[in-house]
Design a protein around this motif. Sequence first.
Motif, PDB file in Angstrom:
ATOM      1  N   MET A  52       9.837  51.563  33.053  1.00 55.99           N
ATOM      2  CA  MET A  52      10.731  51.260  31.945  1.00 55.99           C
ATOM      3  C   MET A  52      10.854  52.419  30.963  1.00 55.99           C
ATOM      4  O   MET A  52      11.844  52.518  30.235  1.00 55.99           O
ATOM      5  CB  MET A  52      10.289  49.988  31.219  1.00 55.99           C
ATOM      6  CG  MET A  52      10.534  48.712  32.014  1.00 55.99           C
ATOM      7  SD  MET A  52      12.208  48.555  32.675  1.00 55.99           S
ATOM      8  CE  MET A  52      13.184  48.580  31.165  1.00 55.99           C
ATOM      9  N   LEU A  53       9.855  53.296  30.918  1.00 54.55           N
ATOM     10  CA  LEU A  53       9.995  54.507  30.099  1.00 54.55           C
ATOM     11  C   LEU A  53      11.108  55.381  30.690  1.00 54.55           C
ATOM     12  O   LEU A  53      11.967  55.892  29.986  1.00 54.55           O
ATOM     13  CB  LEU A  53       8.673  55.270  30.046  1.00 54.55           C
ATOM     14  CG  LEU A  53       8.694  56.662  29.412  1.00 54.55           C
ATOM     15  CD1 LEU A  53       9.178  56.634  27.973  1.00 54.55           C
ATOM     16  CD2 LEU A  53       7.299  57.297  29.479  1.00 54.55           C
ATOM     17  N   GLY A  56       1.790  50.884  24.043  1.00 56.83           N
ATOM     18  CA  GLY A  56       1.793  50.095  22.814  1.00 56.83           C
ATOM     19  C   GLY A  56       3.186  49.668  22.414  1.00 56.83           C
ATOM     20  O   GLY A  56       3.402  48.537  21.981  1.00 56.83           O
ATOM     21  N   ALA A  57       4.138  50.568  22.585  1.00 57.09           N
ATOM     22  CA  ALA A  57       5.502  50.279  22.134  1.00 57.09           C
ATOM     23  C   ALA A  57       6.175  49.233  23.000  1.00 57.09           C
ATOM     24  O   ALA A  57       7.043  48.489  22.534  1.00 57.09           O
ATOM     25  CB  ALA A  57       6.319  51.569  22.131  1.00 57.09           C
ATOM     26  N   SER A  58       5.814  49.187  24.272  1.00 57.87           N
ATOM     27  CA  SER A  58       6.507  48.320  25.228  1.00 57.87           C
ATOM     28  C   SER A  58       5.702  47.071  25.590  1.00 57.87           C
ATOM     29  O   SER A  58       6.157  46.267  26.394  1.00 57.87           O
ATOM     30  CB  SER A  58       6.783  49.084  26.521  1.00 57.87           C
ATOM     31  OG  SER A  58       5.565  49.335  27.212  1.00 57.87           O
ATOM     32  N   HIS A  59       4.545  46.912  25.043  1.00 59.90           N
ATOM     33  CA  HIS A  59       3.621  45.800  25.352  1.00 59.90           C
ATOM     34  C   HIS A  59       3.116  45.865  26.794  1.00 59.90           C
ATOM     35  O   HIS A  59       2.573  44.880  27.286  1.00 59.90           O
ATOM     36  CB  HIS A  59       4.266  44.426  25.132  1.00 59.90           C
ATOM     37  CG  HIS A  59       4.792  44.193  23.746  1.00 59.90           C
ATOM     38  ND1 HIS A  59       3.986  44.168  22.643  1.00 59.90           N
ATOM     39  CD2 HIS A  59       6.051  43.974  23.314  1.00 59.90           C
ATOM     40  CE1 HIS A  59       4.738  43.939  21.574  1.00 59.90           C
ATOM     41  NE2 HIS A  59       5.995  43.817  21.947  1.00 59.90           N
ATOM     42  N   ASP A  60       3.343  46.981  27.488  1.00 58.53           N
ATOM     43  CA  ASP A  60       2.877  47.072  28.872  1.00 58.53           C
ATOM     44  C   ASP A  60       1.675  48.003  28.923  1.00 58.53           C
ATOM     45  O   ASP A  60       1.829  49.220  29.005  1.00 58.53           O
ATOM     46  CB  ASP A  60       3.994  47.577  29.791  1.00 58.53           C
ATOM     47  CG  ASP A  60       3.548  47.631  31.242  1.00 58.53           C
ATOM     48  OD1 ASP A  60       4.400  47.905  32.108  1.00 58.53           O
ATOM     49  OD2 ASP A  60       2.349  47.392  31.532  1.00 58.53           O
ATOM     50  N   HIS A  61       0.494  47.398  28.883  1.00 56.81           N
ATOM     51  CA  HIS A  61      -0.714  48.209  28.906  1.00 56.81           C
ATOM     52  C   HIS A  61      -1.421  48.123  30.248  1.00 56.81           C
ATOM     53  O   HIS A  61      -2.643  48.172  30.325  1.00 56.81           O
ATOM     54  CB  HIS A  61      -1.645  47.820  27.755  1.00 56.81           C
ATOM     55  CG  HIS A  61      -1.408  46.420  27.255  1.00 56.81           C
ATOM     56  ND1 HIS A  61      -1.916  45.320  27.857  1.00 56.81           N
ATOM     57  CD2 HIS A  61      -0.674  45.964  26.205  1.00 56.81           C
ATOM     58  CE1 HIS A  61      -1.525  44.234  27.204  1.00 56.81           C
ATOM     59  NE2 HIS A  61      -0.779  44.587  26.190  1.00 56.81           N
ATOM     60  N   THR A  62      -0.640  47.995  31.311  1.00 55.86           N
ATOM     61  CA  THR A  62      -1.205  48.026  32.665  1.00 55.86           C
ATOM     62  C   THR A  62      -2.001  49.308  32.835  1.00 55.86           C
ATOM     63  O   THR A  62      -1.500  50.407  32.561  1.00 55.86           O
ATOM     64  CB  THR A  62      -0.068  47.972  33.703  1.00 55.86           C
ATOM     65  OG1 THR A  62       0.752  46.844  33.433  1.00 55.86           O
ATOM     66  CG2 THR A  62      -0.620  47.873  35.109  1.00 55.86           C
ATOM     67  N   LEU A 110       1.408  55.869  24.026  1.00 58.99           N
ATOM     68  CA  LEU A 110       2.307  55.328  23.000  1.00 58.99           C
ATOM     69  C   LEU A 110       3.254  54.309  23.605  1.00 58.99           C
ATOM     70  O   LEU A 110       3.505  53.248  23.018  1.00 58.99           O
ATOM     71  CB  LEU A 110       3.106  56.457  22.347  1.00 58.99           C
ATOM     72  CG  LEU A 110       2.305  57.386  21.443  1.00 58.99           C
ATOM     73  CD1 LEU A 110       3.162  58.579  21.024  1.00 58.99           C
ATOM     74  CD2 LEU A 110       1.787  56.647  20.225  1.00 58.99           C
ATOM     75  N   PHE A 111       3.799  54.609  24.794  1.00 58.91           N
ATOM     76  CA  PHE A 111       4.751  53.675  25.391  1.00 58.91           C
ATOM     77  C   PHE A 111       4.065  52.361  25.757  1.00 58.91           C
ATOM     78  O   PHE A 111       4.670  51.296  25.700  1.00 58.91           O
ATOM     79  CB  PHE A 111       5.447  54.291  26.609  1.00 58.91           C
ATOM     80  CG  PHE A 111       6.632  53.472  27.068  1.00 58.91           C
ATOM     81  CD1 PHE A 111       6.540  52.674  28.202  1.00 58.91           C
ATOM     82  CD2 PHE A 111       7.809  53.463  26.340  1.00 58.91           C
ATOM     83  CE1 PHE A 111       7.616  51.893  28.614  1.00 58.91           C
ATOM     84  CE2 PHE A 111       8.895  52.688  26.741  1.00 58.91           C
ATOM     85  CZ  PHE A 111       8.801  51.902  27.879  1.00 58.91           C
ATOM     86  N   GLY A 147      14.447  53.593  30.203  1.00 66.10           N
ATOM     87  CA  GLY A 147      14.875  53.692  28.807  1.00 66.10           C
ATOM     88  C   GLY A 147      15.510  55.043  28.507  1.00 66.10           C
ATOM     89  O   GLY A 147      16.474  55.148  27.744  1.00 66.10           O
ATOM     90  N   ARG A 148      14.979  56.084  29.107  1.00 62.73           N
ATOM     91  CA  ARG A 148      15.550  57.419  28.902  1.00 62.73           C
ATOM     92  C   ARG A 148      16.833  57.599  29.682  1.00 62.73           C
ATOM     93  O   ARG A 148      17.761  58.271  29.223  1.00 62.73           O
ATOM     94  CB  ARG A 148      14.510  58.480  29.250  1.00 62.73           C
ATOM     95  CG  ARG A 148      13.382  58.429  28.231  1.00 62.73           C
ATOM     96  CD  ARG A 148      12.322  59.457  28.406  1.00 62.73           C
ATOM     97  NE  ARG A 148      11.473  59.449  27.199  1.00 62.73           N
ATOM     98  CZ  ARG A 148      10.391  60.172  27.049  1.00 62.73           C
ATOM     99  NH1 ARG A 148      10.007  60.991  28.025  1.00 62.73           N
ATOM    100  NH2 ARG A 148       9.680  60.099  25.939  1.00 62.73           N
ATOM    101  N   ILE A 177       0.431  57.089  36.282  1.00 62.11           N
ATOM    102  CA  ILE A 177       1.873  57.288  36.483  1.00 62.11           C
ATOM    103  C   ILE A 177       2.627  56.657  35.315  1.00 62.11           C
ATOM    104  O   ILE A 177       2.105  55.768  34.637  1.00 62.11           O
ATOM    105  CB  ILE A 177       2.363  56.682  37.812  1.00 62.11           C
ATOM    106  CG1 ILE A 177       2.114  55.164  37.844  1.00 62.11           C
ATOM    107  CG2 ILE A 177       1.713  57.374  38.999  1.00 62.11           C
ATOM    108  CD1 ILE A 177       2.710  54.472  39.065  1.00 62.11           C
ATOM    109  N   GLU A 214       2.292  60.283  25.443  1.00 57.97           N
ATOM    110  CA  GLU A 214       3.509  59.464  25.519  1.00 57.97           C
ATOM    111  C   GLU A 214       3.269  58.181  26.286  1.00 57.97           C
ATOM    112  O   GLU A 214       3.797  57.125  25.933  1.00 57.97           O
ATOM    113  CB  GLU A 214       4.622  60.238  26.228  1.00 57.97           C
ATOM    114  CG  GLU A 214       5.305  61.267  25.366  1.00 57.97           C
ATOM    115  CD  GLU A 214       6.356  62.017  26.143  1.00 57.97           C
ATOM    116  OE1 GLU A 214       5.979  62.928  26.903  1.00 57.97           O
ATOM    117  OE2 GLU A 214       7.533  61.670  25.997  1.00 57.97           O
TER     118      GLU A 214
END
Lengths: 157, 134
Positions: free
Chosen positions: B61-62, B33-39, B30-31, B65-66, B57, B27
Amino acid sequence: MSRDPEYADLLGRTLPPLTYEVEKGQIRFYTRTLGEVDLIHFDEAAAQAAGYRSIVAPPTFAFSALRGSAEQMPIVDALGWGDDQLGRCLHGEQTFRYGAPICAGDVLTITEGLERIYQKRGGALTFFVTRTRMFNQLAEEVVQMSMTLILQARANG
Amino acid sequence: MGEPVSKRPEAGEHMPVLRFPPISRTELALFAGASHDHTPIHIDIDYVRAAGGDDVIAHGMLVMGRMVQAVTRWRPGRRLVSSRARFLDVVNVGDALSITGVVTAADEGETCVELAVTTGDARRVMTGQVIVAE
């Protein structure tokens, strides 16, 4: 450190605007990963039946539009932060004030600015508050966001 | 969507609890990629360990978002006025999030819901608020 001349220069200044193109695939990917199931985020007919131009982004998507508009967050570049600071930085708070809905096919213009800097715990924590405004291709404001980043001081000072 | 008009929430009313299964590394990947945050702190355990940490961690924003999703599932089809979150603690792989909420104000046009996100080990990781236009 929070009173560095370069930080003070940034306060109140709006950074150069960025553009983000909202794509159906990205909305669907984001929505699915969150676990959201509402069809208005996946299916064009459902979105249009609900009155939207096209499939609509879920409420926190605007932050991703900002993050996806450039290699690094504009404020991070403006502050001159590198791996050192990024390793000591946490996302502390986030707010959204919603305007027009963000839909697939929209082109967003994004401007970010540093609004406030303050410290707590005798300087161990420095808080950077940014404000971001987003407009769509119809010149409608879609969202205002405020982000607080928390920078922890280096352990050895 | 054609759903029947439901009774507007009243101050003091509790939102149905929204629960998610334990967060997986998949997850987080995937997040990213989905959120453009690849820190890397969210997706690269080698990076985290080289920096002295134990494990990756979750993106704040995941979790946010939930948290907001709990309200939109409860009150679907409504426009949101605003949402906000304070990120109180890290969320780890394996954490099972529960989102609870209570209506703190229900004026003519707007419902204000105060929210909290807790993990399976009873840590309160996020608080926030969503205002819904009814």
